[in-house]
Scaffold this active site. Structure first.
Site, PDB file in Angstrom:
ATOM      1  N   ASP A 185      -6.416  -6.184  -2.261  1.00  0.00           N
ATOM      2  CA  ASP A 185      -5.006  -6.547  -2.392  1.00  0.00           C
ATOM      3  C   ASP A 185      -4.799  -7.646  -3.430  1.00  0.00           C
ATOM      4  O   ASP A 185      -3.813  -7.634  -4.165  1.00  0.00           O
ATOM      5  CB  ASP A 185      -4.435  -6.976  -1.043  1.00  0.00           C
ATOM      6  CG  ASP A 185      -4.246  -5.800  -0.095  1.00  0.00           C
ATOM      7  OD1 ASP A 185      -4.320  -4.638  -0.550  1.00  0.00           O
ATOM      8  OD2 ASP A 185      -4.035  -6.040   1.104  1.00  0.00           O
ATOM      9  N   HIS A 194       0.819  -1.211   0.000  1.00  0.00           N
ATOM     10  CA  HIS A 194       0.000   0.000   0.000  1.00  0.00           C
ATOM     11  C   HIS A 194       0.854   1.263   0.000  1.00  0.00           C
ATOM     12  O   HIS A 194       1.975   1.271   0.490  1.00  0.00           O
ATOM     13  CB  HIS A 194      -0.891   0.033   1.247  1.00  0.00           C
ATOM     14  CG  HIS A 194      -1.837  -1.116   1.345  1.00  0.00           C
ATOM     15  ND1 HIS A 194      -2.316  -1.567   2.555  1.00  0.00           N
ATOM     16  CD2 HIS A 194      -2.405  -1.907   0.405  1.00  0.00           C
ATOM     17  CE1 HIS A 194      -3.135  -2.587   2.352  1.00  0.00           C
ATOM     18  NE2 HIS A 194      -3.200  -2.811   1.053  1.00  0.00           N
ATOM     19  N   TYR A 226       0.914   1.298  13.940  1.00  0.00           N
ATOM     20  CA  TYR A 226       1.838   2.119  13.179  1.00  0.00           C
ATOM     21  C   TYR A 226       1.387   3.567  13.144  1.00  0.00           C
ATOM     22  O   TYR A 226       0.217   3.877  13.050  1.00  0.00           O
ATOM     23  CB  TYR A 226       2.084   1.569  11.771  1.00  0.00           C
ATOM     24  CG  TYR A 226       0.864   1.377  10.909  1.00  0.00           C
ATOM     25  CD1 TYR A 226       0.524   2.315   9.938  1.00  0.00           C
ATOM     26  CD2 TYR A 226       0.062   0.252  11.050  1.00  0.00           C
ATOM     27  CE1 TYR A 226      -0.586   2.134   9.134  1.00  0.00           C
ATOM     28  CE2 TYR A 226      -1.048   0.060  10.239  1.00  0.00           C
ATOM     29  CZ  TYR A 226      -1.363   1.005   9.288  1.00  0.00           C
ATOM     30  OH  TYR A 226      -2.462   0.827   8.496  1.00  0.00           O
TER      31      TYR A 226
END
Length: 188
Positions: free
Chosen positions: A170, A63, A133
């Site tokens: 994905d 990504h 994250y």
């Protein structure tokens, strides 16, 4: 003291915060702005994201977001383990299309800094893996982009976990040869 280890593509950095433990448990400064600034890393973080992947072999990525919503990421594992990957997508870079990876885990207590200009993805190695994250820009649906996680032209050496668990998005991501990067390599 936090350690900063530059990988084969030096813009991608493994970060190892100090961890101090005793009979009660441990304490760690997992992010300290001054320590990053001393390494020349002055990113303004805007958001923290967290994911849970129940099944080993779950892949999230590759990504990225295009400018003006390009994201730097600082990735760490709260529980479990991942194989974390950054792919250089900066046109004109000597490492364009090359990747670096690092196993991140709760036990290793390491993190990976993935700067803007890199596609990012990871594969979970253990059940119920939680990843946290930091990002330097908010999510923008209009700016999101992806590259196929197992693109043969990139050739990421993913761990063999059997069939990958993927989102439909994905699984249908474009190949690298069809990808037009919005990033340019800047010297200096």
């Amino acid at each position: 003291m936090t350690q900063f280890n530059r990988l084969a593509i030096p813009d991608v950095v493994e970060v190892l915060p100090a961890k101090h433990g005793d009979h009660r448990g441990f304490f760690s400064e997992v992010f300290k702005q001054d320590a990053f600034a001393a390494e020349g890393i002055t990113i303004a973080w805007t958001q923290d994201n967290q994911s849970l992947s129940a099944t080993p072999g779950t892949v999230r990525g590759l990504h990225l977001q295009a400018p003006p919503y390009a994201q730097d990421k600082l990735v760490r594992v709260l529980r479990g383990a991942i194989f974390d990957v950054a792919v250089d997508i900066r046109q004109g870079s000597p490492s364009y299309g090359h990747w670096v990876g690092r196993e991140l885990s709760h036990d290793a207590w390491n993190q990976l800094l993935v700067p803007a200009g890199f596609a990012h993805g990871f594969m979970t190695l253990l059940p119920d893996t939680e990843v946290l994250y930091k990002v330097s820009a908010p999510y923008s649906r209009e700016s999101e982009m992806a590259i196929r996680w197992n693109d043969p032209d990139i050739g990421i050496d993913w761990p063999n976990m059997g069939d990958a668990v993927l989102s439909a998005k994905d699984a249908d991501a474009p190949l690298f040869r069809d990808f037009v990067s919005p990033f340019l390599f800047e010297v200096g």
